[in-house]
Motif scaffolding. Structure first.
Motif: not given
Length: 100
Positions: A20-44
């Motif tokens: 079940l985990q293999q089927i429902s796992a997305p191809e790319e997994c974004y961590t909270l830290a990754h999204e925070e970094n992207v948000r920081f760069i975008y806002e800057a």
């Protein structure tokens, strides 16, 4: 006669957790830290663009300076910059489609 199909019976009619985990796992997994970094760069970058627009209209004497290549590299003649907002929109829609 057609080839026989393999049939696997599930225990208690449930899928194993690992499958079940293999089927429902997305191809790319974004961590909270990754999204925070992207948000920081975008806002800057948004701040830099606002300051650039302000300096172009004469509002500010100091601030960021846009670099312009005096002799463009011929190898970059056909370069097309990525539209990051469009890319994020496509990623978001793909994630929604994979979840449903």
């Amino acid at each position: 006669s057609p080839a026989q199909k393999l049939v696997f019976n599930r225990v208690n009619g449930k899928r194993p957790p690992l499958l079940l985990q293999q089927i429902s796992a997305p191809e790319e997994c974004y961590t909270l830290a990754h999204e925070e970094n992207v948000r920081f760069i975008y806002e800057a970058w948004q701040q830099v663009e606002q300051q650039l627009d302000g300096s172009r209209s004469g509002e500010s004497a100091c601030g960021p300076v846009q670099y312009v290549e005096k002799t463009p590299n011929p190898g970059l003649k056909n370069f097309v910059p990525i539209d990051l907002e469009e890319w994020w929109a496509q990623q978001f829609l793909a994630k929604i489609e994979n979840c449903s």
